[in-house]
Design an enzyme around this catalytic site. Structure first.
Site, PDB file in Angstrom:
ATOM      1  N   ASP A   9       2.316   5.943  -2.499  1.00 18.49           N
ATOM      2  CA  ASP A   9       2.337   5.287  -1.186  1.00 18.49           C
ATOM      3  C   ASP A   9       2.909   3.877  -1.358  1.00 18.49           C
ATOM      4  O   ASP A   9       2.407   3.097  -2.151  1.00 18.49           O
ATOM      5  CB  ASP A   9       0.905   5.219  -0.636  1.00 18.49           C
ATOM      6  CG  ASP A   9       0.839   4.702   0.799  1.00 18.49           C
ATOM      7  OD1 ASP A   9      -0.052   5.142   1.548  1.00 18.49           O
ATOM      8  OD2 ASP A   9       1.662   3.839   1.175  1.00 18.49           O
ATOM      9  N   MET A  10       3.984   3.592  -0.624  1.00 20.65           N
ATOM     10  CA  MET A  10       4.621   2.285  -0.726  1.00 20.65           C
ATOM     11  C   MET A  10       3.695   1.200  -0.184  1.00 20.65           C
ATOM     12  O   MET A  10       2.912   1.434   0.729  1.00 20.65           O
ATOM     13  CB  MET A  10       5.937   2.286   0.053  1.00 20.65           C
ATOM     14  CG  MET A  10       6.932   3.346  -0.400  1.00 20.65           C
ATOM     15  SD  MET A  10       7.413   3.152  -2.127  1.00 20.65           S
ATOM     16  CE  MET A  10       8.328   1.608  -2.011  1.00 20.65           C
ATOM     17  N   ASP A 103       6.607   6.728   4.091  1.00 18.31           N
ATOM     18  CA  ASP A 103       6.442   5.975   2.832  1.00 18.31           C
ATOM     19  C   ASP A 103       5.471   6.611   1.836  1.00 18.31           C
ATOM     20  O   ASP A 103       5.046   5.944   0.908  1.00 18.31           O
ATOM     21  CB  ASP A 103       6.031   4.526   3.125  1.00 18.31           C
ATOM     22  CG  ASP A 103       4.534   4.356   3.306  1.00 18.31           C
ATOM     23  OD1 ASP A 103       3.888   5.281   3.850  1.00 18.31           O
ATOM     24  OD2 ASP A 103       4.008   3.313   2.886  1.00 18.31           O
ATOM     25  N   GLU A 104       5.097   7.874   2.038  1.00 19.44           N
ATOM     26  CA  GLU A 104       4.178   8.462   1.065  1.00 19.44           C
ATOM     27  C   GLU A 104       4.460   9.946   0.860  1.00 19.44           C
ATOM     28  O   GLU A 104       5.002  10.614   1.725  1.00 19.44           O
ATOM     29  CB  GLU A 104       2.716   8.257   1.477  1.00 19.44           C
ATOM     30  CG  GLU A 104       2.381   8.881   2.789  1.00 19.44           C
ATOM     31  CD  GLU A 104       0.926   8.658   3.207  1.00 19.44           C
ATOM     32  OE1 GLU A 104       0.007   8.918   2.410  1.00 19.44           O
ATOM     33  OE2 GLU A 104       0.738   8.235   4.358  1.00 19.44           O
TER      34      GLU A 104
END
Ligand code: TTP
Ligand code: MG
Length: 379
Positions: A9-10, A103-104
């Site tokens: 996850d960013m 983002d994940e």
């Protein structure tokens, strides 16, 4: 073979991209979202989080809390292109990648223990690859299943890497609040709190009969999560786009009622396959080929993902009302797309759906035992 699932996850994704693209914003509170009168915060940098700003807060409130913040509109196309590059990196680490949001993603890295240094080295390696390609940091969780991997990636955010080993899983997650379980929303958490259950450990110790009035058919899943157990597979992206069934009939179907009866059969097949795969989807498409070979399609996107036969059929009925049904029909089809796993969409504890779910799961277990053809609901 042991299962190893990685969740990546960013960190502060939109805000980090802005800081990357504008080095002068680095180290400063950056807040990204709707800047107009009624806008909300999409996300903010960790510097801004120190002021109490967070996702989904009104922009007006964010401005009050952090007047010196740098307020920026979201540039979705830019974030999407960074997201695509990250996805390419994921695929270098595992053939089995399930993106969860922009983002994940989950990566199934089982069987990679034999790599030099073992599966543990994958965490630092993937973080380094993401940083080299995008200049951004990610947080990574590595665990025996999806549920634990997602909890793990959150434990040392930002720029974290956390491993949860099977033998210590129960103890690691026991102190966490129950709200950290997928799908346990504020309402369910509050109801459980009133019963004196506030931590995952307390939930794990609960007898199923005690939880069932509250959690219904989700009771077992909830308990298994609380015990750190979860056998949902990582479903690769390309398999998740849509799920559908269509049928060309040996003799043309005449009239709307006949077609609706045939569609009800298709809806049950599609619903069953979705539930069997732990999937649900927001968009339902009706396809009709008439005897003159013309193709008619109608789609509807629901607000929440659907997986019940009745939910799918309700949308199909609405779509069917838009067609004239004057011509004989050769082919009918139903497709559900924009799929998510049941866990992403949240468990639903509301009474009406819960009842339909209970009915559905009783039929589903018959189908599981005796095959799909064993039972079908009447018109
Ligand atoms: P998240 O991963 O939930 O948040 P994040 O990456 O910004 O921060 P964290 O370090 O805690 O992971 O969401 C990813 C992106 O999705 C986020 O950068 C912005 C967007 N988003 C919204 O637009 N609205 C929302 O309510 C949330 C939660 C996220
Ligand atoms: Mg994130």
């Amino acid at each position: 073979m042991d299962r190893w699932i990685m969740h990546v996850d960013m960190d502060a994704f939109f805000a980090s991209v802005e800081q990357r693209d504008h080095p002068e914003y680095q180290g400063l509170p950056v807040i990204v979202g709707g800047l107009s009168g009624r806008g909300v915060v999409a996300t903010c940098s960790y510097e801004a989080r120190r002021f109490g700003v967070h996702s989904a807060m009104s922009m007006a409130r964010a401005r009050q809390l952090c007047p010196q913040g740098i307020f920026l509109p979201a540039r979705f196309a830019r974030y999407q292109s960074v997201s695509n590059r990250i996805r390419d990196i994921f695929h270098q680490f595992s053939p089995c990648v399930e993106p969860i949001s922009i983002d994940e993603a989950f990566l199934d890295v089982s069987g990679m223990e034999r790599l030099s240094g073992g599966v543990i080295t994958l965490g630092p390696k993937i973080k380094a690859a993401i940083r080299e390609t995008t200049g951004l940091t990610a947080s990574v969780g590595l665990a025996p299943n999806k549920f634990l991997a997602k909890l793990a990636s959150d434990m040392e955010k930002p720029d974290g890497f956390t491993i949860i080993r099977p033998e210590t899983a129960k103890a690691r997650i026991a102190p966490l609040p129950i709200g950290r379980i997928f799908g346990v929303g504020q309402k369910t958490a509050a109801a459980l709190n009133r019963l004196g259950i506030t931590t995952i450990g307390q939930l794990a110790a609960c007898p199923a009969a005690f939880l069932r009035p509250l959690a219904g058919r989700n009771t077992e899943t909830l308990l298994r999560f609380a015990q750190g157990l979860d056998d949902r597979p990582v479903i690769p992206d390309e398999k998740r786009q849509s799920l559908g069934r269509e049928e060309t009939y040996p003799e043309d179907l005449l009239g709307r009622d006949t077609c609706l009866a045939a569609l009800w059969n298709l809806a049950q097949e599609v619903g069953w396959r979705l539930r069997a795969g732990g999937l649900s989807g927001c968009t339902v498409t009706l396809k009709v080929r008439t005897a003159d070979f013309r193709l008619h399609t109608r789609s509807w996107t629901a607000e929440a993902p659907v997986d019940l036969d009745e939910e799918i059929m309700a949308i199909i009925r609405r779509l069917a009302a838009e067609l004239p049904w004057k011509q004989p029909v050769r082919l009918l089809g139903i497709t559900v797309s924009h799929l998510t796993t049941a866990a992403d969409s949240g468990l639903d504890f509301s009474g009406e759906t819960a009842r339909a779910r209970r009915r559905s799961s009783a039929l589903d277990s018959l189908k599981q035992k005796f095959g799909e053809g064993i039972i079908r609901k009447g018109v």
